[in-house]
Write a protein that holds these residues in place. Structure first.
Motif, mmCIF file in Angstrom:
data_model
loop_
_atom_site.group_PDB
_atom_site.id
_atom_site.type_symbol
_atom_site.label_atom_id
_atom_site.label_comp_id
_atom_site.label_asym_id
_atom_site.label_seq_id
_atom_site.Cartn_x
_atom_site.Cartn_y
_atom_site.Cartn_z
ATOM 1 N N LEU A 204 0.827 -1.205 0.000
ATOM 2 C CA LEU A 204 0.000 0.000 0.000
ATOM 3 C C LEU A 204 0.861 1.254 0.000
ATOM 4 C CD1 LEU A 204 -2.783 -0.908 2.586
ATOM 5 C CD2 LEU A 204 -2.746 -1.264 0.138
ATOM 6 N N GLY A 205 2.150 1.064 -0.115
ATOM 7 C CA GLY A 205 3.075 2.186 -0.010
ATOM 8 C C GLY A 205 2.939 3.209 -1.120
ATOM 9 N N LEU A 206 3.632 4.337 -0.899
ATOM 10 C CA LEU A 206 3.486 5.466 -1.808
ATOM 11 C C LEU A 206 4.032 5.194 -3.190
ATOM 12 C CD1 LEU A 206 4.566 8.185 0.737
ATOM 13 C CD2 LEU A 206 2.288 7.877 -0.172
ATOM 14 N N THR A 207 4.991 4.278 -3.293
ATOM 15 C CA THR A 207 5.614 4.073 -4.600
ATOM 16 C C THR A 207 4.970 2.932 -5.364
ATOM 17 O OG1 THR A 207 7.242 2.737 -3.477
ATOM 18 C CG2 THR A 207 7.858 5.007 -3.988
ATOM 19 N N THR A 208 3.930 2.309 -4.783
ATOM 20 C CA THR A 208 3.267 1.223 -5.506
ATOM 21 C C THR A 208 1.924 1.705 -6.003
ATOM 22 O OG1 THR A 208 4.167 -0.143 -3.741
ATOM 23 C CG2 THR A 208 2.748 -1.234 -5.330
ATOM 24 N N GLY A 209 1.587 1.342 -7.239
ATOM 25 C CA GLY A 209 0.302 1.751 -7.787
ATOM 26 C C GLY A 209 -0.847 1.117 -7.035
ATOM 27 N N GLN A 210 -1.960 1.853 -6.886
ATOM 28 C CA GLN A 210 -3.133 1.339 -6.181
ATOM 29 C C GLN A 210 -4.381 1.640 -6.963
ATOM 30 O OE1 GLN A 210 -3.051 -0.152 -3.266
ATOM 31 N NE2 GLN A 210 -0.880 0.255 -2.980
ATOM 32 N N LEU A 211 -5.305 0.719 -6.951
ATOM 33 C CA LEU A 211 -6.641 1.074 -7.423
ATOM 34 C C LEU A 211 -7.340 1.738 -6.248
ATOM 35 C CD1 LEU A 211 -7.826 -1.905 -9.575
ATOM 36 C CD2 LEU A 211 -6.964 0.305 -10.274
ATOM 37 N N GLY A 212 -7.977 2.830 -6.552
ATOM 38 C CA GLY A 212 -8.540 3.626 -5.462
ATOM 39 C C GLY A 212 -7.763 4.915 -5.345
ATOM 40 N N ILE A 213 -6.604 4.958 -5.980
ATOM 41 C CA ILE A 213 -5.815 6.192 -6.023
ATOM 42 C C ILE A 213 -5.340 6.440 -7.446
ATOM 43 C CG2 ILE A 213 -3.770 7.376 -5.235
ATOM 44 C CD1 ILE A 213 -3.838 5.670 -2.749
ATOM 45 N N ASP A 214 -4.645 5.464 -7.991
ATOM 46 C CA ASP A 214 -3.968 5.704 -9.264
ATOM 47 C C ASP A 214 -4.849 5.396 -10.464
ATOM 48 O OD1 ASP A 214 -1.486 4.376 -7.316
ATOM 49 O OD2 ASP A 214 -1.341 6.410 -8.126
ATOM 50 N N ASP A 215 -6.158 5.242 -10.208
ATOM 51 C CA ASP A 215 -7.066 5.074 -11.339
ATOM 52 C C ASP A 215 -8.042 6.227 -11.384
ATOM 53 O OD1 ASP A 215 -9.547 2.958 -9.761
ATOM 54 O OD2 ASP A 215 -8.134 4.379 -8.915
ATOM 55 N N SER A 216 -7.703 7.307 -10.683
ATOM 56 C CA SER A 216 -8.629 8.435 -10.663
ATOM 57 C C SER A 216 -8.538 9.192 -11.976
ATOM 58 C CB SER A 216 -8.316 9.365 -9.499
ATOM 59 O OG SER A 216 -7.106 10.038 -9.750
ATOM 60 N N THR A 217 -9.504 10.101 -12.200
ATOM 61 C CA THR A 217 -9.606 10.745 -13.498
ATOM 62 C C THR A 217 -8.362 11.475 -13.928
ATOM 63 O OG1 THR A 217 -11.371 11.737 -12.219
ATOM 64 C CG2 THR A 217 -11.759 11.465 -14.557
ATOM 65 N N GLN A 218 -7.643 12.020 -12.959
ATOM 66 C CA GLN A 218 -6.511 12.863 -13.362
ATOM 67 C C GLN A 218 -5.304 12.055 -13.825
ATOM 68 O OE1 GLN A 218 -8.004 13.544 -10.241
ATOM 69 N NE2 GLN A 218 -9.308 15.067 -11.201
ATOM 70 N N VAL A 219 -5.296 10.751 -13.438
ATOM 71 C CA VAL A 219 -4.094 9.973 -13.773
ATOM 72 C C VAL A 219 -4.321 9.238 -15.082
ATOM 73 C CG1 VAL A 219 -2.589 8.124 -12.961
ATOM 74 C CG2 VAL A 219 -3.678 9.641 -11.317
ATOM 75 N N PRO A 220 -3.435 9.410 -16.051
ATOM 76 C CA PRO A 220 -3.625 8.716 -17.329
ATOM 77 C C PRO A 220 -3.532 7.204 -17.123
ATOM 78 C CG PRO A 220 -1.560 9.943 -17.339
ATOM 79 C CD PRO A 220 -2.246 10.278 -16.061
ATOM 80 N N PRO A 221 -4.430 6.450 -17.740
ATOM 81 C CA PRO A 221 -4.483 5.010 -17.465
ATOM 82 C C PRO A 221 -3.221 4.261 -17.861
ATOM 83 C CG PRO A 221 -5.972 5.585 -19.253
ATOM 84 C CD PRO A 221 -5.477 6.866 -18.693
ATOM 85 N N GLU A 222 -2.415 4.845 -18.765
ATOM 86 C CA GLU A 222 -1.223 4.117 -19.192
ATOM 87 C C GLU A 222 -0.219 3.966 -18.066
ATOM 88 O OE1 GLU A 222 -3.479 6.069 -21.740
ATOM 89 O OE2 GLU A 222 -1.817 7.325 -21.067
ATOM 90 N N LEU A 223 -0.306 4.879 -17.081
ATOM 91 C CA LEU A 223 0.693 4.836 -16.018
ATOM 92 C C LEU A 223 0.579 3.596 -15.146
ATOM 93 C CD1 LEU A 223 1.171 8.404 -14.520
ATOM 94 C CD2 LEU A 223 2.760 6.993 -15.789
ATOM 95 N N PHE A 224 -0.650 3.181 -14.876
ATOM 96 C CA PHE A 224 -0.787 2.047 -13.961
ATOM 97 C C PHE A 224 -1.973 1.167 -14.295
ATOM 98 C CE2 PHE A 224 -0.978 -0.500 -10.306
ATOM 99 C CZ PHE A 224 -2.250 -0.433 -9.771
ATOM 100 N N GLU A 225 -3.102 1.820 -14.508
ATOM 101 C CA GLU A 225 -4.340 1.047 -14.540
ATOM 102 C C GLU A 225 -4.365 -0.017 -15.632
ATOM 103 O OE1 GLU A 225 -7.753 3.504 -14.902
ATOM 104 O OE2 GLU A 225 -9.127 1.840 -14.560
ATOM 105 N N ASN A 226 -3.985 0.349 -16.846
ATOM 106 C CA ASN A 226 -4.062 -0.606 -17.950
ATOM 107 C C ASN A 226 -3.245 -1.851 -17.680
ATOM 108 O OD1 ASN A 226 -5.712 1.119 -19.268
ATOM 109 N ND2 ASN A 226 -4.178 1.880 -20.701
ATOM 110 N N GLU A 227 -2.022 -1.632 -17.204
ATOM 111 C CA GLU A 227 -1.141 -2.763 -16.931
ATOM 112 C C GLU A 227 -1.725 -3.626 -15.817
ATOM 113 O OE1 GLU A 227 1.236 -3.746 -18.600
ATOM 114 O OE2 GLU A 227 2.116 -5.253 -17.291
#
Lengths: 526, 412
Positions: A204-227
């Motif tokens: 859950l650390g700051l440097t690991t991608g999370q759903l619930g944070i890194d899938d929000s509208t402002q973050v482009p999906p290529e950064l974390f969500e798609n993978e």
């Protein structure tokens, strides 16, 4: 070294014993016989060839998932000569407290029974059976008169019991020091502090991608969500339970969640499971139990009024009424500090041969119980699968939230963890709230007992429950409770009464759980 | 300065909201609107007056006219050879089949009978053209139930046409998507600030209205309005109506449920289609709409989703109810009015109807741009108009439409 080995072989033996009675064993046996006809199986190397076949055909994976699933539930290793009560709960004073709590509940149930002159159980007349069968899908509309029923207990009654728990062997002296625990729970259990929690919840650390944070509208999906979604699909394709549990620590994509949870809980809807559910349904139709009315009342009081879950009211009856009659649930009492209440056939009080467990599954519902099932309705709309998932969630996690035990995920430890976190890391807030008579646990207890169901928005709740499954622990509930207090600390510092504090924390429906958890664990200066 | 607000079917309380604007608040009924725009009265709105209805909004909001306009629009596209009007092998429009088969009564009675006889076991829904809140609606499955509307019925020769109320009859969607065994429909709010060029906004916080009674397509329940009609005005008289949640779900709940149980792609496709049909319906009436620069309008779109996840446009309301049935509802409607006025009347200042009606992004509040014709026809810079998660709201798809290109994949 030797001790570890013998521990391991003991565990293996116990798991093998458990699995031998399972459906999977029968299927593996059938498969083994069937594959004898295959050309690649040679008599000289029979054992290796069959093993190879299992590996290729995916049966080894299924076996792996089953073993992993058993390990998740398996009680902590103990001395081979430990009596069964120790598996339930090693500490005597806890067992005693649980025992007397159970007596109270049963007394309350029996007195309600006598007051209302309603039998604990009765067989339904044929006409009533027919009627119920026709109404099976809309039991919510058939509201019997429930005004005389009251819930057997509410979370706050349970809290009072926990507050009075004491370890008779523990003497902490009367002198107050900065080590004194200022909260309501006064038992010396070991709980994790933030450095340990950081290690435990490292994903859950700051440097690991999370759903619930890194899938929000402002973050482009290529950064974390798609993978992340791609990996999730791969995990599902491989049907690997252990990998799924690791994967879900970073949250599950909404479309994959239903399958991932089923994989982790090792639920696959076999025809036998559907048959079993139908059998339970028949039991419901044929017999009426007093607890049924308690269930009705609970659903009407809680889920029916909930903005998110009112739609699923009828599913809740279908699951909970069957649940009360499911005797396979009795199995979990081997590692639950609680014991199923016993009732005696009329006139045979005290005679063991005439004892039955009541209700048949040994679980007496309390106020808010139906909220354990409600969020699952968002994921599963097929009643027997919904039922299986709920049952597994209950015997793995939820039972710990209303029985007295020393287990790290038990409600006592969760309360202590919550209070310790608050006292250690938000001392000013804790002290202030205590001074104004608003002990924080009085507010957060109900959140934890219900695993936050009905308090958080559903999508946030599901993200939280992802992590419960991923870490196989309920400690995250205590951490979240502390994080919520930390988040609203400024407002809480200004209140001057318990009622005002409750008001500040009344509405959690706008909270986003993952950022709160991350900030509390990883971004607060300790 | 006058800001007219129609209160035809339930007005909310506007007074508190308009405290930021100086001037008088006049409650303008639909009758007043008619007067204001009628040629006879010679009344002219001045530049600093804006009104929350278009003069001939009924082209979209009357059930019969809406269907007429959409049919006309489809035929026009077909004549032009536009790829949008493409049909499948059964003659059904591939992309423009979003209104259930509808006929006007009594005018199309014979056409209707022909269609009815093709599938005699079907159920049809009769709706009076000019009413709202579910009033006067009933279901039929036998021709005898609508004898009165037949053109050659004995009564019609003695009764003038105008006293026989105009009805539309549509094929009833008897396979609605059910959640928890219950039928529901979607209420979405769409703000149109101008029709030519078309500029419309969709409110993010729409909601689903559930029936209190389990759905049953059986003929014995055809008369039970609690099973079939989702209007709150009807449901709230049901025995099981709950005042806390009001039988309402947010659209985001619906999305979560569908994504979890059906998958992300089909859910995204469903929502794309919903946006599509709203834009198409507006485009259909745009040519006939009196695009008076003093006007803006906030419509209530009613959409039903069937069990194949296909959305159907049921109707458009010009005066969506602004009363609230629950606490959450009150907050939603308050914000709706607030955001609407922020877009229609920039900066809370006295308006000048000649402004370009292009509000800055910050004032949108809970609205999202659904379709902006100007931007769609312009080049680039449409990224800000697209939102995430497959909700490609319009322009990219819209642009290819206007230029007649066959790139339909962005929508489908």
């Amino acid at each position: 070294m030797l001790q570890e080995e013998s521990d391991l072989s003991l565990i293996i033996a116990q798991i093998v014993q458990k699995l031998k009675g399972s459906n999977l064993y029968a299927q593996l046996e059938r498969q083994a016989w069937a594959c004898l006809q295959r050309p690649e199986i040679k008599l000289e190397s029979l054992k290796e060839d069959i093993k190879e076949f299992f590996k290729i055909s995916g049966w080894e994976k299924k076996l792996q998932n089953a073993v992993y699933s058993e390990l998740s539930v398996f009680p902590l290793p103990s001395h081979p000569a430990a009596p069964p009560e120790h598996l339930k709960e090693p500490l005597v004073y806890m067992r005693k407290a649980q025992g007397s709590w159970e007596k109270r509940i049963l007394k309350s149930l029996n007195s309600m029974c006598t007051e209302l002159s309603i039998p604990l159980a009765r067989k339904r007349p044929v006409g009533e059976q027919k009627e119920l069968l026709s109404k099976w899908n809309e039991m919510g509309t058939d509201e019997p008169d429930l005004s005389l029923f009251r819930p057997v207990y509410a979370p706050k009654d349970f809290l009072e019991v926990l507050i009075n728990l004491r370890n008779p062997n523990y003497e902490n002296g009367d002198s107050l020091s900065f080590r004194t625990h200022l909260g309501l729970i006064q038992v010396p259990l070991k709980v994790k502090d933030i450095p340990e929690l950081k290690e435990f919840f490292v994903e859950l650390g700051l440097t690991t991608g999370q759903l619930g944070i890194d899938d929000s509208t402002q973050v482009p999906p290529e950064l974390f969500e798609n993978e992340h979604v791609r990996i999730g699909q791969k995990v599902l394709a491989e049907q690997d339970g252990a990998a799924a549990q690791q994967y879900i620590r970073q949250g599950s994509p909404t479309a994959l969640r239903a399958d991932l949870w089923a994989l982790i809980l090792n639920i696959s809807s076999q025809p036998e499971d559907i048959l079993y559910y139908e059998q339970l349904k028949t039991n419901v139709i044929q017999h009426d139990l007093l607890v049924d009315s308690l269930i009705y009342k609970d659903v009407k009081l809680t889920a029916s009024n909930d903005d998110y879950y009112f739609v699923f009211e009828d599913y809740l009856y279908q699951v909970l009424l069957c649940f009360s009659r499911d005797t396979s649930v009795l199995g979990h009492f081997a590692y639950n500090s609680a014991s199923p209440p016993k009732s005696y056939i009329r006139g045979k009080l005290g005679l063991e041969e005439y004892a039955v467990f009541y209700p048949p599954n040994g679980v007496i519902p309390f106020h808010g119980f139906s909220m354990y099932v409600a969020p699952l309705c968002f994921l599963y709309h097929e009643p027997s699968k919904l039922y299986q998932i709920f049952r597994e969630m209950y015997v793995r996690f939820f039972f710990r939230l209303h029985s007295i035990s020393s287990h790290p995920s038990g409600i006592v430890s969760l309360c202590l963890l919550f209070e310790t976190l608050l006292q250690t890391y938000l001392p000013q807030l804790f002290y202030h709230l205590r001074e104004i008579g608003a002990q924080p646990l009085r507010i957060s207890f109900k959140w934890m007992v219900r695993a936050f169901s009905g308090y958080l928005a559903t999508d946030q709740l599901l993200l939280l429950w992802d992590r419960i499954l991923g870490y196989n622990s309920l400690e995250i509930l205590a951490v979240l409770a502390a994080a919520v207090f930390a988040f609203r600390a400024v407002n809480l510092m200004e209140v001057t009464s318990l009622a005002a504090a409750e008001a500040v924390l009344a509405d959690l429906s706008t909270l986003k759980v993952m950022p709160l958890l991350q900030i509390f664990l990883f971004a607060t200066v300790t | 300065m006058k800001i007219g607000t129609s209160t035809e079917s339930g007005g909310g309380s506007f007074i508190g909201l308009l405290s930021t604007i100086n001037g008088t608040l006049n409650r303008m009924s639909v009758q007043t609107i008619r007067n204001v725009f009628s040629v006879e009265t010679g009344y002219r709105l001045s530049d600093d007056q804006i009104v929350n209805h278009f003069p001939n909004h009924y082209e979209l909001t009357r059930k019969d006219l809406m269907v007429k306009n959409i049919k006309r629009y489809r035929k026009e596209l077909e004549k032009e050879g536009s790829p949008l009007a493409e049909k499948d092998e059964n003659g059904k429009y591939l992309y423009l089949d979003f209104v259930p088969v509808t006929y006007m009564l009594p005018a199309d009675y014979n056409l209707f009978v022909e269609e009815f006889r093709k599938s005699p076991s079907s159920t049809w829904i009769m709706k009076p053209c000019g009413k709202a809140q579910g009033k006067g609606i009933f279901l039929i499955n036998k021709l005898s139930q609508i004898k009165k509307w037949s053109r050659d019925s004995k009564t019609s020769s003695f009764v003038t046409q105008s006293t026989k109320e105009a009805y539309v009859i549509s094929l009833y969607i008897n396979n609605p998507l059910l959640i928890g065994g219950r039928k529901f429909d979607l209420r979405l709010y769409v703000l149109v600030s101008t029709y030519r060029p078309l500029r419309c906004y969709m409110y993010k916080l729409g909601f689903c209205r559930f029936c209190t009674v389990k759905y049953s397509p059986s003929t014995s329940e055809l008369d039970n309005m609690f099973v079939h009609l989702t209007n709150v005005a009807i449901q709230k008289h049901g025995e099981d109506y709950n005042h806390i949640h009001g039988g309402k779900w947010t659209v985001s709940n619906l999305r979560l449920y569908l994504e979890s149980t059906r998958g992300k792609e089909v859910t995204g496709k469903l929502f794309d289609e919903i946006h599509w049909i709203i834009v198409q319906s507006l485009k259909a009436v745009a040519p006939v709409m009196n695009n008076d620069k003093h006007c803006f309008e906030c419509y209530g779109y009613d959409i039903i989703i069937d069990d194949k996840l296909k959305p159907w446009l049921i109707e458009v309301n010009a005066s969506p109810s602004l009363t609230s049935s629950t606490a959450n509802d009150r907050i939603l409607k308050y914000n709706l009015i607030n955001d609407t006025l922020n877009i229609a009347v920039p900066n809370g200042e006295i308006p000048d109807c000649k402004w370009n009606k292009s509000p800055p992004k910050e004032v949108l509040g809970n609205y999202e741009i659904l379709y902006d014709e100007e931007l769609a026809q312009g080049d680039g810079a449409d990224r800000e108009l697209r939102s995430r998660q497959g909700q490609s709201l319009g322009p990219k798809g819209g642009r290819s439409r206007d230029l007649g290109r066959t790139v339909l994949t962005t929508w489908k």
